[in-house]
Design an enzyme around this catalytic site. Structure first.
Site: not given
Ligand code: MUC
Ligand code: MG
Length: 383
Positions: A23, A168, A170, A199, A225, A252, A276, A330
């Site tokens: 990931h 989403k 990254k 994000d 994000e 976040d 969170k 999520e």
């Molecule tokens: C984050 O920063 O949001 C949440 C889902 C993901 O893939 O990473 C996290 C952390």
């Molecule tokens: Mg995040």
């Protein structure tokens, strides 16, 4: 006043559970999660479970599995033993006196406490958190393999299975040009079938964000994000003002405490808060941050730290109690792990996570699985 639910014992252990694939985030790549699982026993024999998960040890923020376990064993548990478990706010305040910060550690203990008391009363945890307002929430999946073809394959499968249609991505590890190309390719592959979010996990400076976010929006991204560093309120404010009619900016890492929430609200620096439980320091404090969002006309999103089904179910209980101005959730952490530590996961139906009922958080822990992944047995070390 006699204590109805004296707290008898608290234990914290670290698990190591591999992920189904690497990931990749802006600050690194993970191939296992190391959640801290808390067990809290009341004198009546009831046992509650709590969890705090970090991502990449202490690379998402200051706390690590090892620091969480230490804070609980050395400071938080001794502060609570013998206290009345039903007095949640008093327990939080005792933990605050014993230990500054350490929100993740406190959240895992508070979670276990609420689970134990709810189980003692045969109630779902949501009943103690204000009552249920949502039966289900749209559930996002994160595409973070780093490879366009693999990301698209994952997304197609999840669309076919009617599990996820919010994806989403990254980004932030590669150059902004490469990120825009990656996101555009995925957007073309999923055109009209999914909602796309990104994000950036604080990776960009204000100028990079001002230059490249419009390109991501042109590609089809609607929710952005944490594009900039957590301290960079000014950049968040400018981005929210200039891009707000085309996409929403979500905080976040910037929004942890209710005071952070107030600062963001006053500055009109974002449109959505990612909530969170861990970073807010527990279920009750998540409600406090959500209350600021509500009062300031800011939306909320049910965020994750990639918890197992324990932390995810606990989060689901508090999210179930929040207001209507949301962007889904999520809580897909369990699906990213090779295996789980509960007998049955929360159900996903028609692209929505079905929010569980009790008792407690409504999931049953499989002790054999807990022991199987326990670091004390596997002998793994920190990441
Ligand atoms: C984050 O920063 O949001 C949440 C889902 C993901 O893939 O990473 C996290 C952390
Ligand atoms: Mg995040």
């Amino acid at each position: 006043m006699t204590s109805r639910f004296p707290i008898e014992r608290i234990e914290a252990r670290i698990l190591d559970i591999p992920t189904i694939r690497p990931h990749k985030l802006s600050f690194g790549s993970i191939s296992r999660q190391s959640p801290v699982i808390v067990q809290l026993w009341l004198a009546n024999g009831a046992c509650g479970f709590g969890e705090a998960a970090t991502i990449g040890g202490p690379s998402w923020n200051e706390e690590s599995p090892e620091s969480i376990q230490h804070a609980i064993n050395a400071y938080l548990a001794p502060a609570l033993l013998g206290q009345d478990g039903a007095c949640f706010e008093a327990a939080l305040s005792r933990m605050d006196s014993a230990c500054k910060g350490n929100a993740f550690a406190k959240s895992a203990v508070e979670m276990a406490l609420i689970d134990a008391v709810a189980r003692s009363l045969s109630l779902p945890a949501w009943q103690l958190l204000g009552g249920k307002r949502h039966q289900s929430l749209p559930l996002a999946w994160t595409l973070a393999s780093g490879d366009v073809a693999r990301d698209l394959e994952e997304a197609q499968l999840r669309l076919e299975q009617k599990r996820h249609r919010i994806f989403k991505m990254k980004i932030g590890a590669r150059s902004p040009e490469q990120d825009v190309a990656h996101v555009s390719q995925i957007a073309r592959g999923l055109a009209g079938r999914a909602t796309l979010t990104v994000d950036i996990n604080q990776a960009w400076d204000g100028n990079t964000a001002r230059r490249y976010l419009p390109q991501l929006i042109d590609a089809g991204v609607t929710l952005i994000e944490q594009p900039v560093a957590k301290w960079n309120l000014e950049a968040l404010k400018t981005l929210s003002a200039t891009l707000g009619d085309r996409a929403s900016i979500m905080a976040d890492e910037t929004v942890c405490t209710p005071q952070d929430a107030m600062l963001l609200a006053r500055a009109q620096a974002c449109h959505v808060f990612s909530l969170k439980v861990a970073k807010h320091g527990g279920l009750l404090r998540t409600r406090q941050v959500a209350a600021v969002a509500d009062a300031a006309d800011i939306g909320w999103y049910g965020g994750t730290m990639l918890e197992t089904s324990i932390g995810s179910a606990a989060s689901a209980h508090v999210f179930a109690t929040l207001g209507t101005q949301h962007h889904g959730c999520e809580l897909f952490g369990p699906q990213l792990l090779v295996d789980d530590i509960v007998t049955e996961r929360m159900e996903i139906r028609d692209f929505e996570l079905q929010l569980p009922d009790g008792p407690g958080f409504g999931v049953e822990v499989d002790m054999a699985q807990l022991n199987r992944f326990d670091r004390a047995r596997t002998g793994l070390t920190s990441v």
